[in-house]
Design a protein around this motif. Sequence first.
Motif, PDB file in Angstrom:
ATOM      1  N   VAL A  84      31.181  31.092  30.120  1.00 57.96           N
ATOM      2  CA  VAL A  84      31.061  29.567  30.534  1.00 57.96           C
ATOM      3  C   VAL A  84      30.588  29.439  31.771  1.00 57.96           C
ATOM      4  O   VAL A  84      29.574  28.522  32.131  1.00 57.96           O
ATOM      5  CB  VAL A  84      32.647  28.985  30.248  1.00 57.96           C
ATOM      6  CG1 VAL A  84      32.728  27.663  31.023  1.00 57.96           C
ATOM      7  CG2 VAL A  84      33.192  28.930  28.992  1.00 57.96           C
ATOM      8  N   ARG A  85      31.067  30.183  32.853  1.00 55.41           N
ATOM      9  CA  ARG A  85      30.478  29.886  34.232  1.00 55.41           C
ATOM     10  C   ARG A  85      28.969  30.157  34.386  1.00 55.41           C
ATOM     11  O   ARG A  85      28.329  29.709  35.115  1.00 55.41           O
ATOM     12  CB  ARG A  85      31.047  30.800  35.240  1.00 55.41           C
ATOM     13  CG  ARG A  85      32.800  30.475  35.460  1.00 55.41           C
ATOM     14  CD  ARG A  85      33.114  31.378  36.443  1.00 55.41           C
ATOM     15  NE  ARG A  85      34.683  31.116  36.599  1.00 55.41           N
ATOM     16  CZ  ARG A  85      35.395  31.464  37.555  1.00 55.41           C
ATOM     17  NH1 ARG A  85      35.183  32.633  38.037  1.00 55.41           N
ATOM     18  NH2 ARG A  85      36.681  30.957  37.762  1.00 55.41           N
ATOM     19  N   SER A  86      28.429  31.331  33.581  1.00 55.72           N
ATOM     20  CA  SER A  86      26.981  31.735  33.805  1.00 55.72           C
ATOM     21  C   SER A  86      26.165  30.811  33.011  1.00 55.72           C
ATOM     22  O   SER A  86      25.030  30.685  33.338  1.00 55.72           O
ATOM     23  CB  SER A  86      26.977  33.273  33.561  1.00 55.72           C
ATOM     24  OG  SER A  86      27.315  33.325  32.020  1.00 55.72           O
ATOM     25  N   GLU A 112      19.461  32.973  42.654  1.00 55.15           N
ATOM     26  CA  GLU A 112      20.582  33.944  42.647  1.00 55.15           C
ATOM     27  C   GLU A 112      21.200  34.394  41.381  1.00 55.15           C
ATOM     28  O   GLU A 112      21.350  35.398  40.735  1.00 55.15           O
ATOM     29  CB  GLU A 112      21.562  33.785  43.741  1.00 55.15           C
ATOM     30  CG  GLU A 112      22.599  34.778  43.668  1.00 55.15           C
ATOM     31  CD  GLU A 112      23.761  34.430  44.826  1.00 55.15           C
ATOM     32  OE1 GLU A 112      24.090  35.492  45.463  1.00 55.15           O
ATOM     33  OE2 GLU A 112      24.101  33.289  45.132  1.00 55.15           O
ATOM     34  N   ARG A 113      21.668  33.096  40.598  1.00 57.70           N
ATOM     35  CA  ARG A 113      22.335  33.232  39.212  1.00 57.70           C
ATOM     36  C   ARG A 113      21.316  33.856  38.403  1.00 57.70           C
ATOM     37  O   ARG A 113      21.864  34.817  37.588  1.00 57.70           O
ATOM     38  CB  ARG A 113      22.828  31.950  38.867  1.00 57.70           C
ATOM     39  CG  ARG A 113      23.632  32.137  37.581  1.00 57.70           C
ATOM     40  CD  ARG A 113      23.956  30.705  36.950  1.00 57.70           C
ATOM     41  NE  ARG A 113      24.737  29.666  37.767  1.00 57.70           N
ATOM     42  CZ  ARG A 113      25.312  28.456  37.542  1.00 57.70           C
ATOM     43  NH1 ARG A 113      25.009  28.114  36.278  1.00 57.70           N
ATOM     44  NH2 ARG A 113      26.186  27.833  38.153  1.00 57.70           N
ATOM     45  N   VAL A 117      23.117  37.259  37.650  1.00 61.32           N
ATOM     46  CA  VAL A 117      24.145  37.175  36.687  1.00 61.32           C
ATOM     47  C   VAL A 117      23.428  37.219  35.169  1.00 61.32           C
ATOM     48  O   VAL A 117      23.839  37.821  34.300  1.00 61.32           O
ATOM     49  CB  VAL A 117      24.720  35.747  36.417  1.00 61.32           C
ATOM     50  CG1 VAL A 117      25.610  35.457  35.278  1.00 61.32           C
ATOM     51  CG2 VAL A 117      25.669  35.729  37.773  1.00 61.32           C
ATOM     52  N   LEU A 118      22.194  36.478  35.110  1.00 60.34           N
ATOM     53  CA  LEU A 118      21.317  36.302  33.775  1.00 60.34           C
ATOM     54  C   LEU A 118      20.237  37.569  33.915  1.00 60.34           C
ATOM     55  O   LEU A 118      19.629  37.835  32.871  1.00 60.34           O
ATOM     56  CB  LEU A 118      20.852  35.088  33.681  1.00 60.34           C
ATOM     57  CG  LEU A 118      21.936  33.976  33.675  1.00 60.34           C
ATOM     58  CD1 LEU A 118      20.989  32.517  33.424  1.00 60.34           C
ATOM     59  CD2 LEU A 118      22.889  33.994  32.336  1.00 60.34           C
ATOM     60  N   ARG A 119      20.417  38.386  34.732  1.00 57.97           N
ATOM     61  CA  ARG A 119      19.469  39.351  34.890  1.00 57.97           C
ATOM     62  C   ARG A 119      17.877  39.294  34.625  1.00 57.97           C
ATOM     63  O   ARG A 119      16.965  40.043  33.945  1.00 57.97           O
ATOM     64  CB  ARG A 119      19.712  40.507  33.632  1.00 57.97           C
ATOM     65  CG  ARG A 119      21.162  40.970  33.682  1.00 57.97           C
ATOM     66  CD  ARG A 119      21.368  41.832  35.276  1.00 57.97           C
ATOM     67  NE  ARG A 119      22.840  41.981  35.402  1.00 57.97           N
ATOM     68  CZ  ARG A 119      23.751  42.589  36.498  1.00 57.97           C
ATOM     69  NH1 ARG A 119      22.635  42.556  37.473  1.00 57.97           N
ATOM     70  NH2 ARG A 119      24.773  42.994  36.678  1.00 57.97           N
ATOM     71  N   ALA A 165      22.055  23.798  39.757  1.00 60.85           N
ATOM     72  CA  ALA A 165      23.164  23.716  38.716  1.00 60.85           C
ATOM     73  C   ALA A 165      22.454  23.965  37.255  1.00 60.85           C
ATOM     74  O   ALA A 165      22.904  24.378  36.353  1.00 60.85           O
ATOM     75  CB  ALA A 165      23.826  22.329  38.636  1.00 60.85           C
ATOM     76  N   LEU A 166      21.063  23.741  37.283  1.00 64.28           N
ATOM     77  CA  LEU A 166      20.328  23.795  35.999  1.00 64.28           C
ATOM     78  C   LEU A 166      19.525  25.004  35.528  1.00 64.28           C
ATOM     79  O   LEU A 166      18.987  25.168  34.509  1.00 64.28           O
ATOM     80  CB  LEU A 166      19.384  22.625  35.751  1.00 64.28           C
ATOM     81  CG  LEU A 166      19.964  20.947  35.942  1.00 64.28           C
ATOM     82  CD1 LEU A 166      18.701  20.161  36.236  1.00 64.28           C
ATOM     83  CD2 LEU A 166      20.534  20.845  34.759  1.00 64.28           C
ATOM     84  N   THR A 167      19.753  25.942  36.579  1.00 60.62           N
ATOM     85  CA  THR A 167      19.270  27.109  36.465  1.00 60.62           C
ATOM     86  C   THR A 167      19.435  27.932  35.166  1.00 60.62           C
ATOM     87  O   THR A 167      18.408  28.548  34.448  1.00 60.62           O
ATOM     88  CB  THR A 167      19.158  28.094  37.656  1.00 60.62           C
ATOM     89  OG1 THR A 167      20.490  28.204  37.888  1.00 60.62           O
ATOM     90  CG2 THR A 167      18.419  27.633  38.972  1.00 60.62           C
TER      91      THR A 167
END
Length: 269
Positions: A84-86, A112-113, A117-119, A165-167
């Motif tokens: 949910v967070r990612s 960064e995300r 996080v999403l590699r 936020a939209l990344t």
Amino acid sequence: MLLDIENLSLSIQAKGHTNKILDSVSLAVAAGEVVGLVGESGSGKSTTARAVLRLHPEGAQVTGRIQVAGISVLPGTDRDLKRVRSSEAAMIHQDPRAAFNPVRRIGDSLTERLVQVLRADRGEAHAKGLALLEAVGIRQPDRRMRQYPHELSGGMLQRVMIAAALTSDPKLLLADEATSALDVTTQAEVLAILRDLQQERDLGVLFITHDLHLAAAYCDRVYVMYRGCLVEELAGTDLFIAARHEYTKKLLSAVPTITARPSTTEATA
């Protein structure tokens, strides 16, 4: 429903006493819908939004049910929460200068995300960051990616926060007083961009604000919160004309209004 909160209660122990912050809160946000959450400071609006990402105060006692895009956040596993967070939900904070690391470049914060996080590889993340900065109306995005937060205006930083936020292409945005720190002109520009992106991507938005006129004009539906409880739900267009709860009426009566100044003749009569 994209966001479904049912009977959410949150309490904190302090100095031997139990302080109930939220009391049986139930609300929903559908895809493509902007839902307002209004109420005085300390009523529990931000706590409700943060609970969607399970960002509870340390030691809080929380009960109820929260689902985002059908994924259980409360109760839920750490794996579901990470998902949910990612990728499913993102938050836009009130103060962009407090949200960005002052010693990191905008591009690093923006991607960064995607990388961690999403590699995504760095080239792909950089290209997406540029595209998002363009989407939120920032000129010379490649230059902005190399700058630091203090080099951008408040309005520009807020646009960068929306881009960040939209990344991960979330379905749900949690906008916590996202434009209250901006001047009126910049606020209107940012809200127009946010509305365009929301409609283009069919996003659901939980929009927290103190501005009742803004809530009425911008939101499809509005929930009114008082002391941790939701006391009324209205269509945005009905907020000023169909309020029934006494607290809502008092809240509306406290909104400043502009009245015509008496003419010189009337004033001296």
